[in-house]
Design a protein around this motif. Structure first.
Motif, PDB file in Angstrom:
ATOM      1  N   ALA A   1       0.846  -1.207   0.000  1.00 53.61           N
ATOM      2  CA  ALA A   1       0.000   0.000   0.000  1.00 53.61           C
ATOM      3  C   ALA A   1       0.873   1.246   0.000  1.00 53.61           C
ATOM      4  N   ARG A   2       1.948   1.234   0.811  1.00 48.95           N
ATOM      5  CA  ARG A   2       2.856   2.402   0.826  1.00 48.95           C
ATOM      6  C   ARG A   2       3.517   2.570  -0.537  1.00 48.95           C
ATOM      7  N   ALA A   3       3.886   1.444  -1.157  1.00 48.86           N
ATOM      8  CA  ALA A   3       4.549   1.512  -2.465  1.00 48.86           C
ATOM      9  C   ALA A   3       3.608   2.113  -3.504  1.00 48.86           C
ATOM     10  N   ILE A   4       2.337   1.721  -3.442  1.00 48.51           N
ATOM     11  CA  ILE A   4       1.379   2.185  -4.451  1.00 48.51           C
ATOM     12  C   ILE A   4       1.090   3.678  -4.278  1.00 48.51           C
ATOM     13  N   THR A   5       1.073   4.123  -3.011  1.00 47.29           N
ATOM     14  CA  THR A   5       0.688   5.521  -2.794  1.00 47.29           C
ATOM     15  C   THR A   5       1.861   6.487  -2.898  1.00 47.29           C
ATOM     16  N   SER A   6       3.101   5.948  -3.006  1.00 50.49           N
ATOM     17  CA  SER A   6       4.252   6.854  -3.202  1.00 50.49           C
ATOM     18  C   SER A   6       4.685   6.789  -4.662  1.00 50.49           C
ATOM     19  N   GLY A   7       4.599   7.908  -5.339  1.00 52.44           N
ATOM     20  CA  GLY A   7       4.973   7.953  -6.758  1.00 52.44           C
ATOM     21  C   GLY A   7       6.407   7.511  -6.981  1.00 52.44           C
ATOM     22  N   ALA A   8       7.332   7.996  -6.123  1.00 57.42           N
ATOM     23  CA  ALA A   8       8.753   7.680  -6.306  1.00 57.42           C
ATOM     24  C   ALA A   8       8.983   6.177  -6.145  1.00 57.42           C
ATOM     25  N   ALA A   9       8.362   5.583  -5.132  1.00 58.29           N
ATOM     26  CA  ALA A   9       8.546   4.139  -4.900  1.00 58.29           C
ATOM     27  C   ALA A   9       7.945   3.341  -6.047  1.00 58.29           C
ATOM     28  N   ARG A  10       6.766   3.774  -6.503  1.00 56.53           N
ATOM     29  CA  ARG A  10       6.075   3.068  -7.591  1.00 56.53           C
ATOM     30  C   ARG A  10       6.949   3.047  -8.850  1.00 56.53           C
ATOM     31  N   HIS A  11       7.503   4.189  -9.167  1.00 59.94           N
ATOM     32  CA  HIS A  11       8.350   4.258 -10.369  1.00 59.94           C
ATOM     33  C   HIS A  11       9.593   3.413 -10.222  1.00 59.94           C
ATOM     34  N   ARG A  12      10.198   3.481  -9.040  1.00 65.17           N
ATOM     35  CA  ARG A  12      11.426   2.715  -8.813  1.00 65.17           C
ATOM     36  C   ARG A  12      11.138   1.207  -8.922  1.00 65.17           C
ATOM     37  N   ILE A  13      10.029   0.762  -8.339  1.00 65.63           N
ATOM     38  CA  ILE A  13       9.698  -0.674  -8.365  1.00 65.63           C
ATOM     39  C   ILE A  13       9.376  -1.112  -9.799  1.00 65.63           C
ATOM     40  N   ALA A  14       8.673  -0.271 -10.523  1.00 67.01           N
ATOM     41  CA  ALA A  14       8.326  -0.618 -11.915  1.00 67.01           C
ATOM     42  C   ALA A  14       9.585  -0.760 -12.771  1.00 67.01           C
ATOM     43  N   TRP A  15      10.611   0.048 -12.447  1.00 59.03           N
ATOM     44  CA  TRP A  15      11.886  -0.052 -13.177  1.00 59.03           C
ATOM     45  C   TRP A  15      12.667  -1.287 -12.734  1.00 59.03           C
ATOM     46  N   MET A  16      12.607  -1.558 -11.424  1.00 60.36           N
ATOM     47  CA  MET A  16      13.449  -2.591 -10.807  1.00 60.36           C
ATOM     48  C   MET A  16      12.972  -4.018 -11.087  1.00 60.36           C
ATOM     49  N   MET A  17      11.655  -4.240 -11.011  1.00 61.29           N
ATOM     50  CA  MET A  17      11.157  -5.621 -10.999  1.00 61.29           C
ATOM     51  C   MET A  17      11.499  -6.420 -12.255  1.00 61.29           C
ATOM     52  N   PRO A  18      11.381  -5.859 -13.460  1.00 59.50           N
ATOM     53  CA  PRO A  18      11.749  -6.656 -14.638  1.00 59.50           C
ATOM     54  C   PRO A  18      13.223  -7.038 -14.624  1.00 59.50           C
ATOM     55  N   ARG A  19      14.055  -6.144 -14.117  1.00 60.16           N
ATOM     56  CA  ARG A  19      15.501  -6.433 -14.070  1.00 60.16           C
ATOM     57  C   ARG A  19      15.786  -7.519 -13.036  1.00 60.16           C
ATOM     58  N   ILE A  20      15.150  -7.414 -11.881  1.00 64.01           N
ATOM     59  CA  ILE A  20      15.354  -8.452 -10.859  1.00 64.01           C
ATOM     60  C   ILE A  20      14.843  -9.792 -11.383  1.00 64.01           C
ATOM     61  N   SER A  21      13.707  -9.779 -12.031  1.00 62.72           N
ATOM     62  CA  SER A  21      13.124 -11.039 -12.542  1.00 62.72           C
ATOM     63  C   SER A  21      14.069 -11.730 -13.521  1.00 62.72           C
ATOM     64  N   ARG A  22      14.813 -10.934 -14.283  1.00 65.32           N
ATOM     65  CA  ARG A  22      15.780 -11.512 -15.226  1.00 65.32           C
ATOM     66  C   ARG A  22      16.860 -12.297 -14.468  1.00 65.32           C
ATOM     67  N   ALA A  23      17.224 -11.818 -13.289  1.00 63.59           N
ATOM     68  CA  ALA A  23      18.332 -12.433 -12.543  1.00 63.59           C
ATOM     69  C   ALA A  23      17.877 -13.555 -11.607  1.00 63.59           C
ATOM     70  N   VAL A  24      16.602 -13.523 -11.181  1.00 61.79           N
ATOM     71  CA  VAL A  24      16.131 -14.469 -10.153  1.00 61.79           C
ATOM     72  C   VAL A  24      16.451 -15.935 -10.458  1.00 61.79           C
ATOM     73  N   PRO A  25      16.295 -16.425 -11.696  1.00 59.34           N
ATOM     74  CA  PRO A  25      16.547 -17.858 -11.931  1.00 59.34           C
ATOM     75  C   PRO A  25      17.990 -18.275 -11.635  1.00 59.34           C
ATOM     76  N   PHE A  26      18.888 -17.299 -11.601  1.00 61.15           N
ATOM     77  CA  PHE A  26      20.310 -17.629 -11.408  1.00 61.15           C
ATOM     78  C   PHE A  26      20.781 -17.345  -9.980  1.00 61.15           C
TER      79      PHE A  26
END
Ligand SMILES: C[S@@+](CC[C@H](N)C(=O)[O-])C[C@H]1O[C@@H](n2cnc3c(N)ncnc32)[C@H](O)[C@@H]1O
Length: 253
Positions: free
Chosen positions: A213-238
């Motif tokens: 909920a905090r992530a969704i209501t903070s614009g800065a956190a939302r943008h950072r997570i949207a940028w971060m998650m695809p990159r983290i997902s690429r690395a997770v299998p390894f």
């Protein structure tokens, strides 16, 4: 938040468990630590203080919870206060590469996901230095469970966590062993902290919802997570974690 690495970002959002092996790895660490009432324990890079508080509450040890980040220390102080363990947990500023503690000061030295951010050999030699001979050093680190693709490596180490460095379990064992630890024990597992299953199992459903909920209501956190998650997902299998426990060579005292 706009520039934060995943750990600082989620620490600021109220996540309690911020290392690759999650609560499972902490329980494994506590299982190896042989903690006993009255022992002096250092938790360096303590983050928001979750493991320090657990050690003080469950094992009645005296914990020095130290970190280099003022944001993390603020949250650790608040959490220690809320947990009612201020008499057993001292929250302090300290740099893992130049620990302000005497040689052999602690019975146990804990570092969950910290050396990877700095000069690893220097940090490891500091962990061993402040542990008494016969005492235990316990550390959780990232490791590559299988060689990453260049894209996955770049996404994680080049973009999400620039400056962080880690290799394989064997590489970590060589580093801890050459710093003077003996009787090394190792546990490994996958990196699940940023998967839905790991997130909920680490935080419980209530805190998972509060963090999101905090992530969704903070614009800065939302943008950072949207940028971060695809990159983290690429690395997770390894990616995986490794927990290393070793005894500082010398006599028990
Ligand atoms: C991945 S988080 C782990 C936090 C905590 N150990 C946990 O497992 O929940 C890494 C922590 O190391 C801290 N850290 C980074 N560099 C450090 C340094 N040079 N000395 C002490 N702490 C450091 C960060 O501020 C952060 O709190």
């Amino acid at each position: 938040m706009a520039e934060a690495d995943p750990y600082l970002l989620f620490g600021l959002l109220g996540k309690q468990v911020i290392h690759p092996g999650g609560r499972k790895a902490t329980e494994e660490l506590l299982g190896l630590a042989a903690l006993a009432p009255g022992q002096q324990v250092l938790d360096i890079g303590c983050g928001v203080g979750t493991t320090a508080i657990a050690m003080a509450k469950r094992f009645m040890v005296a914990v020095t919870a130290a970190d280099v980040s003022a944001d993390m220390l603020d949250r650790a102080i608040a959490n220690v206060e809320a947990a009612g363990v201020r008499d057993r947990v001292s929250v302090e500023a300290a740099d893992i590469c130049a620990l302000p503690y005497a040689d052999g000061h602690f019975d146990r030295v804990v570092a969950e996901a910290v050396t990877m951010f700095v000069d690893r050999d220097r940090a490891i030699s500091e962990l061993v230095r402040v542990c008494r001979p016969g005492g235990l050093v316990l550390a959780t680190e990232f490791q590559w469970r299988q060689p990453p693709t260049p894209e996955a490596r770049h996404a994680f180490l080049g973009e999400v966590c620039p400056g962080m460095l880690f290799e394989t379990v064997d590489d970590w064992l060589a580093r801890y062993s050459s710093a003077g630890l003996v009787d090394l024990q190792v546990k490994t597992g996958p990196f699940e902290m940023m998967t839905a299953r790991g997130f909920i199992s680490d935080e419980g459903i209530g805190n998972a919802i509060r963090v999101m909920a905090r992530a969704i209501t903070s614009g800065a956190a939302r943008h950072r997570i949207a940028w971060m998650m695809p990159r983290i997902s690429r690395a997770v299998p390894f990616l995986g974690y490794v927990l290393i426990c070793g005894r500082r060579a010398g006599h028990d005292s």
